[in-house]
Design a protein around this motif. Structure first.
Motif, mmCIF file in Angstrom:
data_model
loop_
_atom_site.group_PDB
_atom_site.id
_atom_site.type_symbol
_atom_site.label_atom_id
_atom_site.label_comp_id
_atom_site.label_asym_id
_atom_site.label_seq_id
_atom_site.Cartn_x
_atom_site.Cartn_y
_atom_site.Cartn_z
ATOM 1 N N PRO A 105 34.120 34.717 31.857
ATOM 2 C CA PRO A 105 34.745 35.984 32.257
ATOM 3 C C PRO A 105 33.802 36.897 33.046
ATOM 4 C CG PRO A 105 35.354 35.463 30.012
ATOM 5 C CD PRO A 105 34.297 34.470 30.425
ATOM 6 N N GLY A 106 32.554 36.947 32.659
ATOM 7 C CA GLY A 106 31.590 37.757 33.398
ATOM 8 C C GLY A 106 31.379 37.233 34.805
ATOM 9 N N GLN A 107 31.340 35.931 34.950
ATOM 10 C CA GLN A 107 31.173 35.333 36.268
ATOM 11 C C GLN A 107 32.386 35.614 37.151
ATOM 12 O OE1 GLN A 107 30.583 31.307 34.970
ATOM 13 N NE2 GLN A 107 28.375 31.561 34.721
ATOM 14 N N ILE A 108 33.561 35.514 36.566
ATOM 15 C CA ILE A 108 34.794 35.789 37.310
ATOM 16 C C ILE A 108 34.839 37.260 37.718
ATOM 17 C CG2 ILE A 108 37.320 35.905 37.107
ATOM 18 C CD1 ILE A 108 37.056 33.392 35.280
ATOM 19 N N ALA A 109 34.484 38.131 36.803
ATOM 20 C CA ALA A 109 34.489 39.565 37.108
ATOM 21 C C ALA A 109 33.532 39.881 38.239
ATOM 22 C CB ALA A 109 34.132 40.369 35.860
ATOM 23 N N ASP A 110 32.362 39.274 38.243
ATOM 24 C CA ASP A 110 31.396 39.521 39.319
ATOM 25 C C ASP A 110 31.972 39.154 40.679
ATOM 26 O OD1 ASP A 110 29.547 40.436 37.495
ATOM 27 O OD2 ASP A 110 28.417 38.550 37.411
ATOM 28 N N VAL A 111 32.675 38.043 40.755
ATOM 29 C CA VAL A 111 33.289 37.626 42.025
ATOM 30 C C VAL A 111 34.443 38.551 42.386
ATOM 31 C CG1 VAL A 111 34.596 35.776 43.157
ATOM 32 C CG2 VAL A 111 32.583 35.226 41.773
ATOM 33 N N ALA A 112 35.276 38.890 41.404
ATOM 34 C CA ALA A 112 36.456 39.717 41.666
ATOM 35 C C ALA A 112 36.088 41.119 42.127
ATOM 36 C CB ALA A 112 37.324 39.796 40.422
ATOM 37 N N LEU A 113 34.992 41.657 41.641
ATOM 38 C CA LEU A 113 34.589 43.017 42.009
ATOM 39 C C LEU A 113 34.436 43.187 43.514
ATOM 40 C CD1 LEU A 113 32.053 44.025 39.221
ATOM 41 C CD2 LEU A 113 34.277 45.042 39.698
ATOM 42 N N ALA A 114 34.034 42.157 44.186
ATOM 43 C CA ALA A 114 33.849 42.236 45.639
ATOM 44 C C ALA A 114 35.177 42.464 46.368
ATOM 45 C CB ALA A 114 33.186 40.961 46.144
ATOM 46 N N TYR A 115 36.285 42.132 45.738
ATOM 47 C CA TYR A 115 37.600 42.249 46.366
ATOM 48 C C TYR A 115 38.367 43.506 45.965
ATOM 49 C CZ TYR A 115 36.732 37.431 47.643
ATOM 50 O OH TYR A 115 36.179 36.288 48.157
ATOM 51 N N LEU A 116 37.833 44.266 45.041
ATOM 52 C CA LEU A 116 38.534 45.449 44.548
ATOM 53 C C LEU A 116 37.986 46.715 45.197
ATOM 54 C CD1 LEU A 116 38.598 44.606 40.738
ATOM 55 C CD2 LEU A 116 40.489 44.431 42.347
ATOM 56 N N PRO A 117 38.881 47.626 45.574
ATOM 57 C CA PRO A 117 38.401 48.907 46.090
ATOM 58 C C PRO A 117 37.679 49.693 44.989
ATOM 59 C CG PRO A 117 40.820 48.841 46.035
ATOM 60 C CD PRO A 117 40.324 47.514 45.571
ATOM 61 N N ASP A 118 36.823 50.616 45.383
ATOM 62 C CA ASP A 118 36.022 51.372 44.416
ATOM 63 C C ASP A 118 36.862 52.113 43.383
ATOM 64 O OD1 ASP A 118 33.673 50.503 45.529
ATOM 65 O OD2 ASP A 118 33.435 52.254 46.820
ATOM 66 N N ASP A 119 38.048 52.577 43.755
ATOM 67 C CA ASP A 119 38.879 53.351 42.834
ATOM 68 C C ASP A 119 39.933 52.491 42.127
ATOM 69 O OD1 ASP A 119 40.338 52.872 45.110
ATOM 70 O OD2 ASP A 119 41.269 54.848 45.159
ATOM 71 N N ALA A 120 39.792 51.187 42.177
ATOM 72 C CA ALA A 120 40.782 50.286 41.568
ATOM 73 C C ALA A 120 40.747 50.364 40.050
ATOM 74 C CB ALA A 120 40.533 48.849 42.007
ATOM 75 N N GLN A 121 41.922 50.137 39.455
ATOM 76 C CA GLN A 121 42.030 50.019 38.015
ATOM 77 C C GLN A 121 42.597 48.634 37.704
ATOM 78 O OE1 GLN A 121 44.297 53.216 36.346
ATOM 79 N NE2 GLN A 121 42.913 54.789 37.101
ATOM 80 N N VAL A 122 42.060 48.001 36.703
ATOM 81 C CA VAL A 122 42.490 46.662 36.326
ATOM 82 C C VAL A 122 43.100 46.731 34.936
ATOM 83 C CG1 VAL A 122 41.743 44.293 35.876
ATOM 84 C CG2 VAL A 122 40.693 45.601 37.740
ATOM 85 N N VAL A 123 44.256 46.140 34.782
ATOM 86 C CA VAL A 123 44.930 46.090 33.495
ATOM 87 C C VAL A 123 44.943 44.642 33.036
ATOM 88 C CG1 VAL A 123 47.113 46.487 32.284
ATOM 89 C CG2 VAL A 123 46.394 48.043 34.108
ATOM 90 N N THR A 124 44.575 44.417 31.796
ATOM 91 C CA THR A 124 44.643 43.067 31.235
ATOM 92 C C THR A 124 45.678 43.033 30.127
ATOM 93 O OG1 THR A 124 42.899 43.514 29.611
ATOM 94 C CG2 THR A 124 42.198 42.639 31.748
ATOM 95 N N HIS A 125 46.166 41.859 29.838
ATOM 96 C CA HIS A 125 47.191 41.699 28.822
ATOM 97 C C HIS A 125 46.874 40.464 28.003
ATOM 98 C CE1 HIS A 125 51.069 41.651 26.852
ATOM 99 N NE2 HIS A 125 51.194 40.389 27.199
#
Length: 129
Positions: A105-125
């Motif tokens: 999950p940490g590795q995935i988050a590191d990659v995903a952060l590059a694609y998210l705008p600075d003010d993005a909010q992420v919701v998990t379920h």
């Protein structure tokens, strides 16, 4: 089935509070325990013990795909290995699989952060049952 292995699987089945990562970690420890306590007289019977334990673990929490993936990974590693060292390999494979679940999950988050705008909010379920 060994009584301690059976008791830990029963506890896994009754656990409806922890998520898939924690329960898969517990299942990995059950496979490791089986490798230590199995009274299988040979490699073929040990593989059968692993398969039966995997079936019971998956039945304990049938909605958790990670339990299927764990059992499949352990069985595949053991089945395709030489007969000597199968117990150690089962234990090692189960623990490496569980450890990878917490690292990914940490590795995935590191990659995903590059694609998210600075003010993005992420919701998990999560739908743990």
């Amino acid at each position: 089935m060994d009584p301690e292995v059976a008791a830990r699987i029963q506890a896994l089945a009754e656990d409806h509070t922890r998520g898939a990562t924690a329960l898969t970690g517990e299942a990995a420890e059950i496979f490791a325990l089986l490798a230590e306590v199995s009274r299988a007289p040979g490699p073929t019977q040990f593989l059968a013990d692993l398969a039966e334990t995997g079936r019971v673990i998956m039945a304990a929490q049938p909605a958790m795909a990670s339990l299927f993936a764990l059992a499949n990974t352990v069985l595949w590693a053991v089945d395709t290995s030489p007969a000597q060292g199968r117990r150690r390999l089962a234990e090692e494979t189960a623990r490496v699989f569980a450890a990878a679940l917490t690292a990914r999950p940490g590795q995935i988050a590191d990659v995903a952060l590059a694609y998210l705008p600075d003010d993005a909010q992420v919701v998990t379920h999560s739908a743990s049952v």
